[in-house]
Write a protein that holds these residues in place. Structure first.
Motif, PDB file in Angstrom:
ATOM      1  N   LEU A 122       0.807  -1.234  -0.226  1.00 16.28           N
ATOM      2  CA  LEU A 122       0.002  -0.006   0.060  1.00 16.28           C
ATOM      3  C   LEU A 122       0.816   1.317   0.062  1.00 16.28           C
ATOM      4  O   LEU A 122       1.982   1.003   0.616  1.00 16.28           O
ATOM      5  CB  LEU A 122      -0.797   0.062   1.415  1.00 16.28           C
ATOM      6  N   ARG A 123       0.350   2.277  -0.569  1.00  9.83           N
ATOM      7  CA  ARG A 123       1.139   3.616  -0.284  1.00  9.83           C
ATOM      8  C   ARG A 123       0.156   4.452   0.528  1.00  9.83           C
ATOM      9  O   ARG A 123      -1.099   4.416  -0.033  1.00  9.83           O
ATOM     10  CB  ARG A 123       1.085   4.431  -1.909  1.00  9.83           C
ATOM     11  N   CYS A 124       0.701   4.960   1.506  1.00  5.59           N
ATOM     12  CA  CYS A 124      -0.059   5.664   2.587  1.00  5.59           C
ATOM     13  C   CYS A 124      -0.062   7.155   2.016  1.00  5.59           C
ATOM     14  O   CYS A 124       0.695   7.641   1.227  1.00  5.59           O
ATOM     15  CB  CYS A 124       0.723   5.489   3.961  1.00  5.59           C
ATOM     16  N   ALA A 125      -1.134   7.872   2.716  1.00  6.83           N
ATOM     17  CA  ALA A 125      -1.403   9.261   2.567  1.00  6.83           C
ATOM     18  C   ALA A 125       0.126  10.098   2.532  1.00  6.83           C
ATOM     19  O   ALA A 125       0.289  11.212   1.798  1.00  6.83           O
ATOM     20  CB  ALA A 125      -2.436   9.892   3.196  1.00  6.83           C
ATOM     21  N   ASP A 126       0.954   9.630   3.389  1.00  4.65           N
ATOM     22  CA  ASP A 126       2.239  10.304   3.709  1.00  4.65           C
ATOM     23  C   ASP A 126       3.368   9.839   2.715  1.00  4.65           C
ATOM     24  O   ASP A 126       4.341  10.231   2.889  1.00  4.65           O
ATOM     25  CB  ASP A 126       2.780  10.378   5.107  1.00  4.65           C
ATOM     26  N   ARG A 181     -10.178  -2.230   2.310  1.00  5.24           N
ATOM     27  CA  ARG A 181     -11.239  -1.334   3.022  1.00  5.24           C
ATOM     28  C   ARG A 181     -11.102  -1.257   4.327  1.00  5.24           C
ATOM     29  O   ARG A 181     -11.202  -0.147   5.147  1.00  5.24           O
ATOM     30  CB  ARG A 181     -12.508  -2.026   2.626  1.00  5.24           C
ATOM     31  N   LYS A 182     -10.824  -2.285   5.253  1.00  5.61           N
ATOM     32  CA  LYS A 182     -10.431  -2.236   6.726  1.00  5.61           C
ATOM     33  C   LYS A 182      -9.341  -1.303   7.031  1.00  5.61           C
ATOM     34  O   LYS A 182      -9.593  -0.577   8.010  1.00  5.61           O
ATOM     35  CB  LYS A 182     -10.154  -3.721   7.157  1.00  5.61           C
ATOM     36  N   HIS A 183      -8.148  -1.146   6.301  1.00  7.18           N
ATOM     37  CA  HIS A 183      -7.130  -0.042   6.339  1.00  7.18           C
ATOM     38  C   HIS A 183      -7.779   1.227   6.179  1.00  7.18           C
ATOM     39  O   HIS A 183      -7.383   2.204   6.989  1.00  7.18           O
ATOM     40  CB  HIS A 183      -5.934  -0.488   5.335  1.00  7.18           C
ATOM     41  N   ASN A 184      -8.411   1.443   5.266  1.00  7.78           N
ATOM     42  CA  ASN A 184      -8.977   2.691   4.922  1.00  7.78           C
ATOM     43  C   ASN A 184     -10.076   3.241   5.877  1.00  7.78           C
ATOM     44  O   ASN A 184     -10.383   4.299   6.099  1.00  7.78           O
ATOM     45  CB  ASN A 184      -9.536   3.035   3.621  1.00  7.78           C
ATOM     46  N   GLU A 185     -10.696   2.131   6.705  1.00  9.87           N
ATOM     47  CA  GLU A 185     -11.741   2.564   7.640  1.00  9.87           C
ATOM     48  C   GLU A 185     -10.771   2.562   9.039  1.00  9.87           C
ATOM     49  O   GLU A 185     -11.741   2.897  10.198  1.00  9.87           O
ATOM     50  CB  GLU A 185     -12.591   1.249   7.995  1.00  9.87           C
ATOM     51  N   ARG A 212      -2.259   7.028   8.568  1.00 13.33           N
ATOM     52  CA  ARG A 212      -1.666   7.543   7.386  1.00 13.33           C
ATOM     53  C   ARG A 212      -2.686   7.156   6.290  1.00 13.33           C
ATOM     54  O   ARG A 212      -2.384   6.859   5.315  1.00 13.33           O
ATOM     55  CB  ARG A 212      -0.355   6.619   7.202  1.00 13.33           C
ATOM     56  N   ARG A 213      -3.903   7.359   6.555  1.00 13.13           N
ATOM     57  CA  ARG A 213      -5.108   7.123   5.537  1.00 13.13           C
ATOM     58  C   ARG A 213      -5.218   8.442   4.714  1.00 13.13           C
ATOM     59  O   ARG A 213      -5.030   9.572   5.168  1.00 13.13           O
ATOM     60  CB  ARG A 213      -6.346   6.944   6.340  1.00 13.13           C
ATOM     61  N   PRO A 214      -5.484   8.276   3.757  1.00 17.08           N
ATOM     62  CA  PRO A 214      -6.179   7.022   3.045  1.00 17.08           C
ATOM     63  C   PRO A 214      -4.945   6.307   2.495  1.00 17.08           C
ATOM     64  O   PRO A 214      -3.944   6.927   2.143  1.00 17.08           O
ATOM     65  CB  PRO A 214      -6.977   7.251   1.889  1.00 17.08           C
ATOM     66  N   VAL A 215      -5.428   4.957   2.328  1.00 15.34           N
ATOM     67  CA  VAL A 215      -4.222   4.264   1.800  1.00 15.34           C
ATOM     68  C   VAL A 215      -4.569   3.725   0.197  1.00 15.34           C
ATOM     69  O   VAL A 215      -5.745   3.514  -0.103  1.00 15.34           O
ATOM     70  CB  VAL A 215      -3.860   3.006   2.619  1.00 15.34           C
TER      71      VAL A 215
END
Length: 85
Positions: free
Chosen positions: A9-13, A29-33, A43-46
């Motif tokens: 994943l690429r995180c927002a940072d 989806r779970k990561h983004n929730e 560090r969302r969204p991913v």
């Protein structure tokens, strides 16, 4: 038989997070929730940028470990040449 995935994943940072799962879309989806890993929660969204499929959990976990050992430059190269969504 269930498919197992190693994913990146690429995180927002701009940082990367590597993991494994057998339900890829649900896991992203779970990561983004905010219910995924502690690292990605802040560090969302991913965004899913790379994944590989494996027949067994053991293979996916072994590949996850190998990818975590790569440098940022090596991960970028993997993304450029791989299974990008």
């Amino acid at each position: 038989m269930e498919t197992n995935y190693m994913y990146l994943l690429r995180c927002a940072d701009g940082t990367f997070y590597c993991g494994w799962t057998n339900h890829l879309e649900e896991r992203i989806r779970k990561h983004n929730e905010g219910c995924g890993a502690k690292y990605t929660r802040a560090r969302r969204p991913v965004e899913l940028v790379y994944y590989e499929e494996f027949a067994t959990r053991k293979e996916a976990m072994k590949r996850e470990y190998a990818v975590k050992q790569l440098s940022r430059r090596e991960k970028l190269k993997l993304i450029e040449t791989g299974n990008v969504i």
